[in-house]
Motif scaffolding. Structure first.
Motif, mmCIF file in Angstrom:
data_model
loop_
_atom_site.group_PDB
_atom_site.id
_atom_site.type_symbol
_atom_site.label_atom_id
_atom_site.label_comp_id
_atom_site.label_asym_id
_atom_site.label_seq_id
_atom_site.Cartn_x
_atom_site.Cartn_y
_atom_site.Cartn_z
ATOM 1 N N ARG A 27 -7.030 9.525 -8.685
ATOM 2 C CA ARG A 27 -6.075 10.508 -9.213
ATOM 3 C C ARG A 27 -6.331 10.874 -10.665
ATOM 4 O O ARG A 27 -5.500 11.512 -11.315
ATOM 5 N N ASP A 39 0.825 -1.211 0.000
ATOM 6 C CA ASP A 39 0.000 0.000 0.000
ATOM 7 C C ASP A 39 0.858 1.260 0.000
ATOM 8 O O ASP A 39 0.582 2.211 -0.745
ATOM 9 N N GLU A 40 1.908 1.271 0.818
ATOM 10 C CA GLU A 40 2.770 2.457 0.886
ATOM 11 C C GLU A 40 3.489 2.687 -0.443
ATOM 12 O O GLU A 40 3.590 3.830 -0.917
ATOM 13 N N ASP A 46 0.941 3.816 -3.235
ATOM 14 C CA ASP A 46 0.452 5.174 -2.977
ATOM 15 C C ASP A 46 1.477 6.218 -3.420
ATOM 16 O O ASP A 46 1.117 7.293 -3.918
ATOM 17 N N THR A 73 -5.846 -2.206 -5.758
ATOM 18 C CA THR A 73 -5.241 -0.967 -5.262
ATOM 19 C C THR A 73 -4.932 -0.008 -6.408
ATOM 20 O O THR A 73 -5.170 1.205 -6.304
ATOM 21 N N LEU A 75 -6.501 3.787 -6.887
ATOM 22 C CA LEU A 75 -5.631 4.967 -6.995
ATOM 23 C C LEU A 75 -5.797 5.660 -8.352
ATOM 24 O O LEU A 75 -5.770 6.897 -8.432
#
Length: 281
Positions: free
Chosen positions: A111, A72-73, A76, A103, A107
């Protein structure tokens, strides 16, 4: 246009990332996994966020290798307009890739990016991953497969000799799974010896003959050799053109190529078309 050469670049080395954009690589893999110490990964994520934002539009394709334990980090930080794809390290099963897809989709939506644009390439690095290779190849967003051979050797307890014959079964599994799933030809593993370019050429030629479509590199000095090996020569192009001309003249039936003693059918013609496609690349 699929890359021939993929250059790994540590994600926390700003100067190396900048220089890589002007290298001979067809694609870059900015690394957030083994090439970066765990303590330096937060800094690397911040750097890659800026780097992707400043990326020139006419340079090599840009991918990022992410760590499953920090998925996730990592995602992102790098899901930005400048990102072409994600290399997922240490893939043991398709479940991880479905998490990546979910994921990425979230995102992209958040975005304002086209959903599904960011491609995925997993690295199979274990016996478990090899046993699940077909399910991995069928996962969403899949462009091409790759092997992480250092981890695979340790997991299987292999002791490869200089010719690497012990790894042939695993390499063939990846090639066969790619073809069965309709994926692009897989990317070959990097050689850690970047000074011995003669050996690099021999190994890379063997990978091409086995059905790989490109190879990763750890040093810019390796790139010209990899690009040359995965680019058909003028003689190969001319031979492919003769094959297709003869096949076209035969209206789709098997036909002999004048002066060669070779019969051409659809399978041979398909291989010739692949040669010309690589040459156009």
């Amino acid at each position: 246009m699929l890359p021939r050469s993929w250059l790994y670049v540590p994600g926390h080395r700003e100067r190396m990332l900048a220089r890589a954009l002007t290298s001979d690589a067809d694609a870059l893999i900015a690394d957030l996994e083994d090439g970066v110490a765990a303590a330096e990964r937060p800094q690397a994520r911040e750097l890659l966020t800026r780097w992707l934002g400043d990326r020139p539009v006419d340079g090599p394709a840009v991918w990022v290798r992410v760590c499953p334990s920090a998925l996730d980090e990592d995602l992102d930080a790098v899901v930005r307009p400048g990102l072409d794809g994600i290399v997922v390290a240490k893939v043991d099963d398709a479940e991880l890739l479905h998490r990546v897809d979910a994921t990425l989709t979230r995102l992209e939506q958040e975005r304002g990016l086209p959903v599904g644009r960011i491609a995925v390439s997993p690295r199979v690095e274990s016996a478990r991953g090899l046993r699940r290779i077909d399910a991995i190849a069928a996962a969403p967003r899949m462009l091409l497969l790759g092997l992480g051979e250092a981890d695979l050797v340790a997991d299987l307890g292999l002791r490869p000799g200089p010719d690497g014959l012990e790894l042939l079964p695993a390499r063939f599994e990846v090639v066969a799974a790619s073809a069965a799933a309709g994926l692009a030809a897989p990317v070959g593993p990097a050689s850690v010896n970047y000074r011995d370019l003669d050996r690099l050429r021999a190994e890379t030629t063997a990978l091409r003959h086995l059905g790989f479509g490109g190879r990763t590199a750890i040093h810019p000095a390796q790139l010209p050799v990899i690009n040359e090996v995965f680019t058909p020569s003028a003689d190969e192009v001319a031979a492919a053109e003769r094959v297709l001309a003869a096949y076209a003249a035969g209206d789709g039936g098997a036909v002999a190529v004048a002066g060669t003693g070779t019969m051409v059918d659809e399978a041979v013609a398909r291989s010739a078309r692949a040669v010309l496609a690589r040459a156009r690349r």
